[in-house]
Design a protein around this motif. Structure first.
Motif, PDB file in Angstrom:
ATOM      1  N   SER A 346       0.785  -1.174   0.091  1.00  0.00           N
ATOM      2  CA  SER A 346       0.197  -0.128  -0.011  1.00  0.00           C
ATOM      3  C   SER A 346       0.742   1.163  -0.142  1.00  0.00           C
ATOM      4  CB  SER A 346      -0.901   0.028   1.326  1.00  0.00           C
ATOM      5  OG  SER A 346      -1.549   1.206   1.439  1.00  0.00           O
ATOM      6  N   PRO A 347       0.419   2.496  -0.641  1.00  0.00           N
ATOM      7  CA  PRO A 347       1.159   3.548  -0.742  1.00  0.00           C
ATOM      8  C   PRO A 347       1.083   4.160   0.724  1.00  0.00           C
ATOM      9  CG  PRO A 347      -0.544   3.908  -1.908  1.00  0.00           C
ATOM     10  CD  PRO A 347      -0.647   2.698  -1.495  1.00  0.00           C
ATOM     11  N   TRP A 348       0.136   3.652   1.657  1.00  0.00           N
ATOM     12  CA  TRP A 348      -0.342   4.488   2.955  1.00  0.00           C
ATOM     13  C   TRP A 348       0.451   3.455   4.016  1.00  0.00           C
ATOM     14  CZ3 TRP A 348      -5.926   5.058   1.512  1.00  0.00           C
ATOM     15  CH2 TRP A 348      -6.093   6.026   0.497  1.00  0.00           C
ATOM     16  N   LEU A 349       0.593   4.094   5.064  1.00  0.00           N
ATOM     17  CA  LEU A 349       0.740   3.268   6.527  1.00  0.00           C
ATOM     18  C   LEU A 349       0.378   4.363   7.681  1.00  0.00           C
ATOM     19  CD1 LEU A 349       2.454   1.161   7.870  1.00  0.00           C
ATOM     20  CD2 LEU A 349       4.212   2.551   7.914  1.00  0.00           C
ATOM     21  N   LEU A 350      -0.501   3.535   8.330  1.00  0.00           N
ATOM     22  CA  LEU A 350      -1.009   4.048   9.593  1.00  0.00           C
ATOM     23  C   LEU A 350      -0.487   3.600  10.943  1.00  0.00           C
ATOM     24  CD1 LEU A 350      -3.591   5.921  10.817  1.00  0.00           C
ATOM     25  CD2 LEU A 350      -4.972   3.872  11.021  1.00  0.00           C
ATOM     26  N   ILE A 351       0.282   4.491  11.478  1.00  0.00           N
ATOM     27  CA  ILE A 351       0.753   4.165  12.792  1.00  0.00           C
ATOM     28  C   ILE A 351      -0.300   4.865  13.924  1.00  0.00           C
ATOM     29  CG2 ILE A 351       3.016   4.438  14.249  1.00  0.00           C
ATOM     30  CD1 ILE A 351       4.395   5.006  11.754  1.00  0.00           C
ATOM     31  N   HIS A 352      -0.194   3.802  15.022  1.00  0.00           N
ATOM     32  CA  HIS A 352      -1.455   4.164  16.120  1.00  0.00           C
ATOM     33  C   HIS A 352      -0.733   4.067  17.459  1.00  0.00           C
ATOM     34  CE1 HIS A 352      -4.461   2.481  18.716  1.00  0.00           C
ATOM     35  NE2 HIS A 352      -5.190   3.684  18.359  1.00  0.00           N
ATOM     36  N   PHE A 353      -0.864   5.018  18.110  1.00  0.00           N
ATOM     37  CA  PHE A 353      -0.826   4.961  19.542  1.00  0.00           C
ATOM     38  C   PHE A 353      -2.060   4.737  20.381  1.00  0.00           C
ATOM     39  CE2 PHE A 353       2.632   7.862  17.851  1.00  0.00           C
ATOM     40  CZ  PHE A 353       3.504   6.892  17.356  1.00  0.00           C
ATOM     41  N   HIS A 354      -2.115   3.948  21.170  1.00  0.00           N
ATOM     42  CA  HIS A 354      -3.455   3.586  22.063  1.00  0.00           C
ATOM     43  C   HIS A 354      -3.224   4.528  23.267  1.00  0.00           C
ATOM     44  CE1 HIS A 354      -1.618   1.557  25.431  1.00  0.00           C
ATOM     45  NE2 HIS A 354      -0.791   1.053  24.670  1.00  0.00           N
ATOM     46  N   GLY A 355      -4.688   4.781  23.722  1.00  0.00           N
ATOM     47  CA  GLY A 355      -5.074   5.775  24.918  1.00  0.00           C
ATOM     48  C   GLY A 355      -5.124   4.679  26.130  1.00  0.00           C
ATOM     49  N   GLY A 356      -5.529   5.406  27.337  1.00  0.00           N
ATOM     50  CA  GLY A 356      -5.494   4.549  28.510  1.00  0.00           C
ATOM     51  C   GLY A 356      -4.792   5.369  29.591  1.00  0.00           C
ATOM     52  N   GLY A 357      -4.770   6.642  29.775  1.00  0.00           N
ATOM     53  CA  GLY A 357      -4.285   7.474  30.573  1.00  0.00           C
ATOM     54  C   GLY A 357      -2.599   7.125  30.743  1.00  0.00           C
ATOM     55  N   PHE A 358      -2.051   6.761  29.758  1.00  0.00           N
ATOM     56  CA  PHE A 358      -0.517   6.207  29.957  1.00  0.00           C
ATOM     57  C   PHE A 358      -0.221   5.279  31.064  1.00  0.00           C
ATOM     58  CE2 PHE A 358      -0.704  11.041  28.712  1.00  0.00           C
ATOM     59  CZ  PHE A 358       0.219  10.960  27.742  1.00  0.00           C
ATOM     60  N   VAL A 359      -1.389   4.625  31.480  1.00  0.00           N
ATOM     61  CA  VAL A 359      -1.180   3.903  32.487  1.00  0.00           C
ATOM     62  C   VAL A 359      -1.762   2.096  32.028  1.00  0.00           C
ATOM     63  CG1 VAL A 359      -1.042   5.626  34.196  1.00  0.00           C
ATOM     64  CG2 VAL A 359      -2.956   4.131  33.874  1.00  0.00           C
ATOM     65  N   ALA A 360      -2.530   2.089  31.273  1.00  0.00           N
ATOM     66  CA  ALA A 360      -3.037   0.868  30.870  1.00  0.00           C
ATOM     67  C   ALA A 360      -3.484   0.593  29.461  1.00  0.00           C
ATOM     68  CB  ALA A 360      -4.639   0.967  31.654  1.00  0.00           C
ATOM     69  N   GLN A 361      -3.968  -0.601  29.371  1.00  0.00           N
ATOM     70  CA  GLN A 361      -4.469  -1.102  27.899  1.00  0.00           C
ATOM     71  C   GLN A 361      -3.129  -1.295  27.083  1.00  0.00           C
ATOM     72  OE1 GLN A 361      -7.773   1.364  26.461  1.00  0.00           O
ATOM     73  NE2 GLN A 361      -9.119   0.196  28.192  1.00  0.00           N
ATOM     74  N   THR A 362      -3.452  -1.873  25.836  1.00  0.00           N
ATOM     75  CA  THR A 362      -2.607  -2.067  24.899  1.00  0.00           C
ATOM     76  C   THR A 362      -3.089  -2.138  23.592  1.00  0.00           C
ATOM     77  OG1 THR A 362      -2.728  -4.550  24.701  1.00  0.00           O
ATOM     78  CG2 THR A 362      -1.237  -3.727  26.379  1.00  0.00           C
TER      79      THR A 362
END
Length: 701
Positions: A346-362
């Protein structure tokens, strides 16, 4: 809706109920009638005091919007929330006036409902007075008291002492979309049940069983639920919140999400070793910049990521990429999928950073909407599992996200992309990281992303007062006490974390059977709510009901010197115990790579187009409005969309309501706009203000 019409209707309803209940009656519930009369008179007094306050806000709050096409700021939201409360009272009052003499009229239930909303109206009156103080102390158009430490300190004090339980009982979620209220009730019931068993000498099956057994009383007794939720948000440590939020990582819940979401052909985790990278300089590609691996706090360490792709693309099944996965057997093997046709990069790339208050989730917690994005946009998604606080405070998460971004640029061919266009996307804490990673890329001289989509980002990680931050008094998903714990943990100042007696309280200690029972609890609570809230099951003579009447009748004018001075001899209701909110006052919090709203212009000039998607009912709304204004005033390309009736974290609530689906569609549209933009020249990023798009959906007011 015109505020004059709302207040006139409220006055009429109060008069109708007082006249009807004070007149001759053969009703057998005289005490309940007295409760209703007292309640309606207090509502009437609150309404008369609030009408001029609201009128004043409606004449000036447009000055605090991003622009004329994007109506949205904390002052508008407070007025909207107040109107929602009043409309509930009007609806209930009309029902009482029409049906109080019916044989099927549930007297105690209706009295309890009206008392609950009377208390909520009293506390909202206090919030409007606090907002008045903010407006008078700030410059016109400014939503934060960045220089007034005394006012911010007073705000924290008020939060710590004010009664909040009313907003988590019968009134829970009244300000949000009706479709979301059962979900919010389920979350709160699950949270208080989990909180009651948290820290006890139980493990695995025992914790889940106790939670399941204790949840029923919180379904049947809304006042008890509200009081317990207030206790939890005021007293329980950060490890409790990490543990509860990480329940979304359970195999059962994520398995359900995978069934409900779009199937994808690529979904596996990568572990990238800490090796020095060399990337071309943006100003002169013949030269290179050196990017070191993450080093903060404990030295070099690997970075974990998840690759999601709706279709298998060239490079994604390569031995070079699969070597970064520790899955055995390899997650992708084309020899086992001969019927699948490999797609070009693909000519595109999506880079994602998740939420969670910097303390939880993945990335696993956010997999549901990432799968949909990969399909809708036909793009590979790389989601970064950065290290979490308080174990890994700033700048570890930023270092890992920046390193992941650089690694992805260098190895895009392995990810199924040519990276002609790269978009950073994230929500809440992840939105903050999208902005700060881009700032770090500019500071390092390497290529910046082609655009940022940040949903309800945290751009000011302080407890400074703003009108939307006042919503933390009533928000079931983002109370100020919890927000402050997360921010202090990220800043590295939260040193009071106490390990619970059951280990670290994480889901990994509970096991699969526990996850199953907790999931049953969560699912079952939604079905119990309507059936168990029968007022005949909750006697008005219970202690909670007596306490409720005491709160309604509390008209004390004795004021503590530590509290805000309110007009008209008014004093909000106070909690029996104080919450301890540690103010975010350390210098790290004001580091521009922690709070980009405080960044000097030179650190923000040159950012790619930033697309902010905020919710009018989010306590972080003013973060987005003020950051958008800051970028616009610098000449930076920026858009702001404000959606209504949704809480913080609406991306994780997709498919729950029409409103969340619309909000998610706006986020996808912004990402698509970044990918489809043809002109990538620097001139585009400095285009005149009148050429930029500022969009709002479902405007307030």
């Amino acid at each position: 809706m015109d505020c004059k019409v709302v207040f006139a209707a409220l006055e009429t309803v109060c008069e109708d109920n007082i006249s009807a209940l004070c007149g001759p009656t053969d009703l057998p519930y005289g005490t309940v009638a007295e409760r209703l009369i007292t309640c309606m008179r207090q509502i009437q007094e609150h309404g008369r005091a609030l009408e001029p306050v609201v009128t004043n806000f409606t004449t000036v709050y447009h000055h605090y919007d991003f622009d004329a096409q994007t109506p949205g700021n904390g002052y508008r939201t407070l007025v909207k929330v107040l109107q929602s409360c009043i409309l509930h009272i009007i609806h209930k009052g009309r029902y009482i006036a029409s049906n109080y003499n019916s044989a099927f009229f549930r007297a105690d239930h209706n009295a309890s409902e009206m008392e609950a909303y009377c208390i909520a109206l009293s506390q909202l009156r206090a919030l409007l007075y606090l907002a008045q103080r903010l407006m008078s102390d700030n410059n016109c158009g400014q939503l934060y008291s960045l220089q007034d430490e005394d006012l911010s300190h007073k705000f924290v004090q008020e939060y710590s002492s004010m009664h909040k339980a009313c907003f988590y009982g019968r009134c829970l979620g009244f300000q949000f979309s009706p479709a979301l209220r059962p979900f919010l009730q389920t979350v709160v019931i699950s949270m208080v049940s989990y909180g009651e068993t948290y820290g006890k000498q139980q493990s695995g099956l025992g914790i889940a069983a106790l939670s399941l057994l204790t949840s029923g009383k919180y379904v049947m007794n809304p006042e008890l639920r509200g009081a317990e939720f207030e206790r939890i948000t005021q007293n329980l440590d950060l490890q409790f919140w990490k543990s509860f939020w990480n329940l979304t990582e359970s195999g059962l819940i994520t398995g359900f999400n995978r069934i409900a979401s779009n199937p994808v052909q690529v979904n596996f985790t990568l572990t990238v070793p800490p090796e020095t990278l060399h990337l071309p300089l943006a100003s002169d590609p013949t030269l290179s910049a050196t990017v070191s691996p993450p080093l903060a706090h404990w030295g070099p360490g690997p970075v974990h990521m998840r690759l999601i792709s709706y279709e298998i693309r060239e490079g994604q099944d390569s031995e070079e990429l699969l070597a970064f996965s520790r899955t055995d057997p390899p997650p992708i093997s084309m020899s086992h999928l001969p019927w699948v046709q490999k797609q070009p990069r693909s000519p595109w790339l999506l880079i994602h950073f998740h939420g969670g208050g910097f303390v939880a989730q993945t990335s696993k917690s956010h997999e549901n909407y990432l799968r949909s994005w990969s399909k809708e946009l036909s793009v590979p998604v790389l989601s970064v599992d950065y290290s979490l606080s308080p174990e890994a405070p700033f700048p570890r998460a930023l270092e890992e996200c920046f390193y992941a971004y650089c690694w992805a640029l260098k190895n895009c061919h392995l990810l199924g992309s040519t990276a002609e266009r790269v978009c950073l996307a994230g929500d809440s804490a992840g939105g903050n990281l999208c902005i700060t990673v881009s700032m770090k890329a500019m500071n390092s001289g390497i290529r910046v992303p082609d655009g940022i989509m940040a949903a309800y980002p945290a751009t000011l990680l302080t407890t400074d007062a703003s009108p939307s931050r006042l919503l933390t008094l009533i928000d079931p998903l983002l109370p100020l006490g919890v927000l402050a714990k997360c921010l202090n943990a990220y800043a590295g100042t939260d040193c009071q974390t106490v390990q619970p007696m059951v280990g670290n309280g994480s889901l990994s200690a509970l096991g699969r059977d526990t996850a199953l029972l907790l999931s049953d609890l969560t699912q079952g609570a939604s079905n119990w709510i309507q059936s168990f809230l029968d007022p005949r099951r909750s006697s008005g003579s219970s202690p909670s009901s007596a306490q409720r009447r005491k709160l309604v009748n509390n008209t004390s004018t004795t004021k503590s010197g530590s509290h805000m001075d309110y007009p008209d001899n008014f004093e909000p209701l106070r909690s029996e115990s104080l919450a301890f909110v540690h103010p975010t006052s350390c210098p790290i919090i004001r580091n521009p790579f922690v709070s980009p709203l405080l960044a000097p212009d030179q650190l923000l000039r040159g950012l790619p187009p930033v697309h902010l998607v905020a919710s009018a009912l989010d306590a972080l709304l003013d973060d987005s409005v003020m950051f958008a204004k800051k970028l616009r005033d610098m000449g930076q390309p920026v858009t702001l969309a404000v959606v209504e009736d949704l809480p913080h974290g609406f991306l994780s609530l997709s498919q729950l309501s029409k409103e969340t689906d619309i909000a998610v569609e706006i986020c996808v549209a912004r990402i698509r706009e970044i990918f489809q933009e043809n002109n990538t020249s620097p001139a585009l990023r400095q285009r005149p203000k009148m050429e930029r798009s500022h969009q709002s959906t479902s405007p307030l007011g």
